[in-house]
Design a protein around this motif. Structure first.
Motif, mmCIF file in Angstrom:
data_model
loop_
_atom_site.group_PDB
_atom_site.id
_atom_site.type_symbol
_atom_site.label_atom_id
_atom_site.label_comp_id
_atom_site.label_asym_id
_atom_site.label_seq_id
_atom_site.Cartn_x
_atom_site.Cartn_y
_atom_site.Cartn_z
ATOM 1 N N ALA A 299 0.834 -1.204 0.000
ATOM 2 C CA ALA A 299 0.000 0.000 0.000
ATOM 3 C C ALA A 299 0.866 1.251 0.000
ATOM 4 O O ALA A 299 1.830 1.350 0.745
ATOM 5 C CB ALA A 299 -0.896 -0.005 1.236
ATOM 6 N N PRO A 300 0.555 2.229 -0.861
ATOM 7 C CA PRO A 300 1.283 3.487 -0.858
ATOM 8 C C PRO A 300 1.105 4.202 0.469
ATOM 9 O O PRO A 300 0.174 3.913 1.220
ATOM 10 C CB PRO A 300 0.635 4.275 -2.008
ATOM 11 C CG PRO A 300 -0.044 3.246 -2.854
ATOM 12 C CD PRO A 300 -0.461 2.173 -1.906
ATOM 13 N N PRO A 301 1.972 5.144 0.794
ATOM 14 C CA PRO A 301 1.835 5.880 2.039
ATOM 15 C C PRO A 301 0.537 6.679 2.058
ATOM 16 O O PRO A 301 -0.051 6.969 1.027
ATOM 17 C CB PRO A 301 3.061 6.812 2.035
ATOM 18 C CG PRO A 301 3.472 6.906 0.602
ATOM 19 C CD PRO A 301 3.123 5.594 -0.005
ATOM 20 N N ALA A 302 0.101 7.038 3.258
ATOM 21 C CA ALA A 302 -1.183 7.721 3.397
ATOM 22 C C ALA A 302 -1.180 9.071 2.690
ATOM 23 O O ALA A 302 -2.184 9.487 2.142
ATOM 24 C CB ALA A 302 -1.507 7.898 4.872
ATOM 25 N N GLU A 303 -0.018 9.762 2.706
ATOM 26 C CA GLU A 303 -0.002 11.079 2.080
ATOM 27 C C GLU A 303 0.011 10.946 0.561
ATOM 28 O O GLU A 303 0.495 9.961 0.012
ATOM 29 C CB GLU A 303 1.217 11.889 2.536
ATOM 30 C CG GLU A 303 2.568 11.358 2.041
ATOM 31 C CD GLU A 303 3.151 10.304 2.965
ATOM 32 O OE1 GLU A 303 4.315 9.924 2.742
ATOM 33 O OE2 GLU A 303 2.441 9.863 3.885
ATOM 34 N N ASP A 304 -0.550 11.931 -0.124
ATOM 35 C CA ASP A 304 -0.582 11.928 -1.579
ATOM 36 C C ASP A 304 0.685 12.556 -2.125
ATOM 37 O O ASP A 304 1.463 13.183 -1.396
ATOM 38 C CB ASP A 304 -1.806 12.709 -2.069
ATOM 39 C CG ASP A 304 -3.109 12.021 -1.698
ATOM 40 O OD1 ASP A 304 -3.228 10.824 -2.000
ATOM 41 O OD2 ASP A 304 -3.982 12.677 -1.097
ATOM 42 N N ALA A 305 0.872 12.380 -3.437
ATOM 43 C CA ALA A 305 2.017 13.015 -4.090
ATOM 44 C C ALA A 305 1.832 14.537 -4.079
ATOM 45 O O ALA A 305 0.708 15.048 -4.168
ATOM 46 C CB ALA A 305 2.124 12.516 -5.524
ATOM 47 N N SER A 306 2.939 15.246 -3.966
ATOM 48 C CA SER A 306 2.875 16.700 -4.045
ATOM 49 C C SER A 306 2.784 17.130 -5.506
ATOM 50 O O SER A 306 3.046 16.348 -6.422
ATOM 51 C CB SER A 306 4.122 17.307 -3.407
ATOM 52 O OG SER A 306 5.272 16.990 -4.184
ATOM 53 N N ASP A 307 2.423 18.386 -5.737
ATOM 54 C CA ASP A 307 2.353 18.894 -7.109
ATOM 55 C C ASP A 307 3.718 18.801 -7.787
ATOM 56 O O ASP A 307 3.809 18.473 -8.974
ATOM 57 C CB ASP A 307 1.863 20.342 -7.110
ATOM 58 C CG ASP A 307 0.382 20.456 -6.763
ATOM 59 O OD1 ASP A 307 -0.324 19.430 -6.872
ATOM 60 O OD2 ASP A 307 -0.053 21.556 -6.373
ATOM 61 N N ALA A 308 4.779 19.078 -7.043
ATOM 62 C CA ALA A 308 6.119 19.015 -7.622
ATOM 63 C C ALA A 308 6.465 17.586 -8.032
ATOM 64 O O ALA A 308 7.073 17.359 -9.093
ATOM 65 C CB ALA A 308 7.152 19.542 -6.615
ATOM 66 N N GLU A 309 6.067 16.626 -7.215
ATOM 67 C CA GLU A 309 6.344 15.223 -7.553
ATOM 68 C C GLU A 309 5.532 14.782 -8.770
ATOM 69 O O GLU A 309 6.042 14.066 -9.640
ATOM 70 C CB GLU A 309 6.033 14.330 -6.346
ATOM 71 C CG GLU A 309 7.053 14.489 -5.222
ATOM 72 C CD GLU A 309 6.605 13.851 -3.913
ATOM 73 O OE1 GLU A 309 7.487 13.465 -3.122
ATOM 74 O OE2 GLU A 309 5.372 13.753 -3.681
ATOM 75 N N ARG A 310 4.299 15.235 -8.850
ATOM 76 C CA ARG A 310 3.483 14.911 -10.025
ATOM 77 C C ARG A 310 4.120 15.466 -11.289
ATOM 78 O O ARG A 310 4.205 14.796 -12.320
ATOM 79 C CB ARG A 310 2.070 15.493 -9.882
ATOM 80 C CG ARG A 310 1.202 14.773 -8.873
ATOM 81 C CD ARG A 310 -0.246 15.237 -8.963
ATOM 82 N NE ARG A 310 -1.027 14.632 -7.889
ATOM 83 C CZ ARG A 310 -1.231 15.194 -6.712
ATOM 84 N NH1 ARG A 310 -0.725 16.401 -6.455
ATOM 85 N NH2 ARG A 310 -1.945 14.568 -5.780
ATOM 86 N N GLN A 311 4.560 16.723 -11.217
ATOM 87 C CA GLN A 311 5.176 17.351 -12.385
ATOM 88 C C GLN A 311 6.466 16.641 -12.771
ATOM 89 O O GLN A 311 6.755 16.462 -13.957
ATOM 90 C CB GLN A 311 5.438 18.830 -12.106
ATOM 91 C CG GLN A 311 4.170 19.670 -11.972
ATOM 92 C CD GLN A 311 4.457 21.087 -11.510
ATOM 93 O OE1 GLN A 311 5.620 21.494 -11.392
ATOM 94 N NE2 GLN A 311 3.401 21.855 -11.251
ATOM 95 N N ARG A 312 7.231 16.223 -11.773
ATOM 96 C CA ARG A 312 8.502 15.548 -12.050
ATOM 97 C C ARG A 312 8.267 14.212 -12.769
ATOM 98 O O ARG A 312 8.907 13.933 -13.787
ATOM 99 C CB ARG A 312 9.261 15.318 -10.744
ATOM 100 C CG ARG A 312 10.559 14.539 -10.871
ATOM 101 C CD ARG A 312 11.587 15.305 -11.646
ATOM 102 N NE ARG A 312 12.864 14.591 -11.691
ATOM 103 C CZ ARG A 312 13.743 14.698 -12.678
ATOM 104 N NH1 ARG A 312 13.479 15.501 -13.710
ATOM 105 N NH2 ARG A 312 14.864 14.032 -12.651
#
Length: 363
Positions: A299-312
Motif C-alpha cells: 500500500a502506498p503511504p497515506a499522504e498523496d504526491a505533491s504537485d512538484a512530484e506529479r510534475q517531475r
C-alpha cells in the motif's frame, strides 16, 4: 473471493468492469484503500489530480445482471487476493482481477502444465499431444490449454478430467463452435475458466489476454507444433517472462508448422520427447513455485504526491513506453509515490500501461 458477500462482490466487479481500470490499477486501488467500495469513492478525486476526467464507473445494474447470469450458468467468481485464487497466476502483475469458473476448482491444487500449439496441426502432432496429455494426467499433473482447434483440443481430450480450459469469451459462448460439446464436458467434469463476462464474444484482443492466463496458471508451457509468429509462441514468451519453464516438441525442418518449436529450442527452450522430459523440468519446482506469494502491491503511504512530484514524474513520461523502475531512478522519488502518480494519470485517461512494467503518456 468465491465467499464474498453480495455487496462486496458487486463493488469489486464495478471496479473491474470500469473502462480504464486495468489489472495493475485495480491492485493498487485495493492495496491503497483496503476495499473496492472505498476505491470506487476515491476514483473521481484521483482522476482529477491526474489532470483528466474520471472514468464512468460501471453501471451497478449491469453488474447485478452479470452476477445473476453467472449464477444461472452454474459459474462462480474467483477474485484476486482471495484464498481460492490460483497462487501462480496471482504472481503476475497482469493477473486478472476476477475469473469466472465452472467445474472443479480443486484442479488448481495439482501441478499445472500448459500445452499449446497450431490450430491446423498435423495428425501426428495431435496424436502426440493427446498421448502427452494423457501421460501427464496419469502422473498427477493438470493440463491447461485454450480450447482452440488442433493441439489445444487434443490436449484437453488426452487429459480427460484433469484439464483446465481457458477461453477468450464468456462461459456461455463456445468457440470454435465445433468444440461446444468439449467445452460443456470440461465445465462439468474438469474446469472452465473465463476472464470475460457472460455473453462476450471472442474478439481478437481477447486471445492475448487469454494466453497470459494459460501461461500464468502453469509451472511451464509446452509448445507441440507452431508456425513462426503463432499465438502459441506468444504464450511461450509470456511463460518465459513470468519465470516459468518453456518447452517445445521438435519437428521436421521441412514442415512450416514445426519452425516455431524448432526456433524455441534453438533459443534455449527444453526439448520434449516424452512426458518424462516435462516432469523432469517442473517437478523440482513444485515446492518453491506453489507457495502462495502476497498478491498486489504494498500500500502506498497515506499522504498523496505533491504537485512538484506529479510534475517531475509526468515530465519524465512521453509517448514511448518507459519502465516504472526507470522513472523511480531518474525522478529520485519513492516508488510508492511514483506509483501513486501513475495511478492518477491512468484514472484520468492520460496513461497507458504496457507489458514488462512499462508506461507511456497518451497523446
Amino acid at each position: 473471493m468465491s465467499g464474498a458477500a453480495p455487496a462486496e462482490l458487486a463493488a469489486h466487479l464495478r471496479l473491474i468492469r470500469t473502462n480504464g481500470i486495468g489489472p495493475v490499477t485495480y491492485r493498487q486501488l485495493i492495496a491503497r484503500f483496503g476495499s473496492a467500495a472505498a476505491a470506487l469513492e476515491a476514483v473521481p478525486q484521483l482522476a482529477a489530480r491526474g489532470g483528466g476526467r474520471p472514468p464512468a464507473l460501471a453501471d451497478p445494474r449491469a453488474v447485478e445482471r452479470e452476477i445473476a447470469r453467472v449464477a444461472a450458468l452454474g459459474g462462480r467468481y474467483l477474485l484476486l487476493g482471495a484464498a481460492d485464487y490460483p497462487a501462480l497466476l496471482a504472481e503476475l502483475d497482469s493477473a486478472p482481477p476476477a475469473l469466472i469458473v465452472q467445474g472443479r476448482a480443486e484442479l488448481y491444487a495439482a501441478p499445472m502444465v500448459a500445452m499449446v500449439g497450431a490450430r491446423n496441426a498435423s495428425a501426428a502432432a495431435c496424436r502426440f499431444a493427446r498421448d502427452l496429455a494423457l501421460a501427464l494426467a496419469e502422473a498427477g499433473v493438470t493440463v491447461v490449454s485454450g480450447l482452440a482447434r488442433g493441439i489445444d483440443t487434443a490436449a484437453h481430450q488426452g487429459a480427460g478430467a484433469a484439464t483446465i480450459g481457458v477461453i477468450a469469451s464468456g462461459i456461455d459462448i463456445a468457440f470454435p463452435p465445433e468444440n461446444a460439446a468439449l467445452q460443456a464436458r470440461i465445465a462439468e467434469e474438469a474446469l472452465l475458466v473465463a476472464e470475460q463476462p457472460p455473453g462476450t464474444q471472442p474478439l481478437a484482443r481477447h486471445f492475448p489476454q487469454r494466453n497470459r492466463i494459460i501461461a500464468g496458471l502453469a509451472l511451464g508451457t509446452v509448445v507441440v507444433e507452431a508456425a513462426p509468429r503463432s499465438g502459441s509462441l506468444i504464450t511461450a514468451r509470456l511463460a518465459g517472462e513470468a519465470g516459468r519453464e518453456v518447452m517445445a516438441v521438435p519437428g521436421s525442418p521441412a514442415d512450416p508448422r514445426a519452425q516455431g518449436c524448432n526456433a524455441l529450442i534453438r533459443d534455449g527452450a527444453t526439448l520434449v520427447q516424452s512426458a518424462a522430459d516435462i516432469l523432469e523440468q517442473v517437478r523440482p519446482l513444485d515446492a518453491r513455485m506453489l507457495r502462495a506469494r502476497p498478491s498486489g502491491y504494498g500500500a502506498p503511504p497515506a499522504e498523496d504526491a505533491s504537485d512538484a512530484e506529479r510534475q517531475r514524474v509526468t515530465g519524465l513520461l512521453g509517448p514511448v513506453p518507459v519502465a516504472v523502475d526507470e522513472l523511480v531512478r531518474q525522478s529520485g522519488i519513492a516508488p510508492a509515490i511514483v506509483q501513486t502518480v501513475l495511478l492518477e494519470l491512468e484514472l484520468a485517461g492520460r496513461l497507458e500501461r504496457h507489458a514488462g512494467g512499462r508506461a507511456s503518456l497518451i497523446g
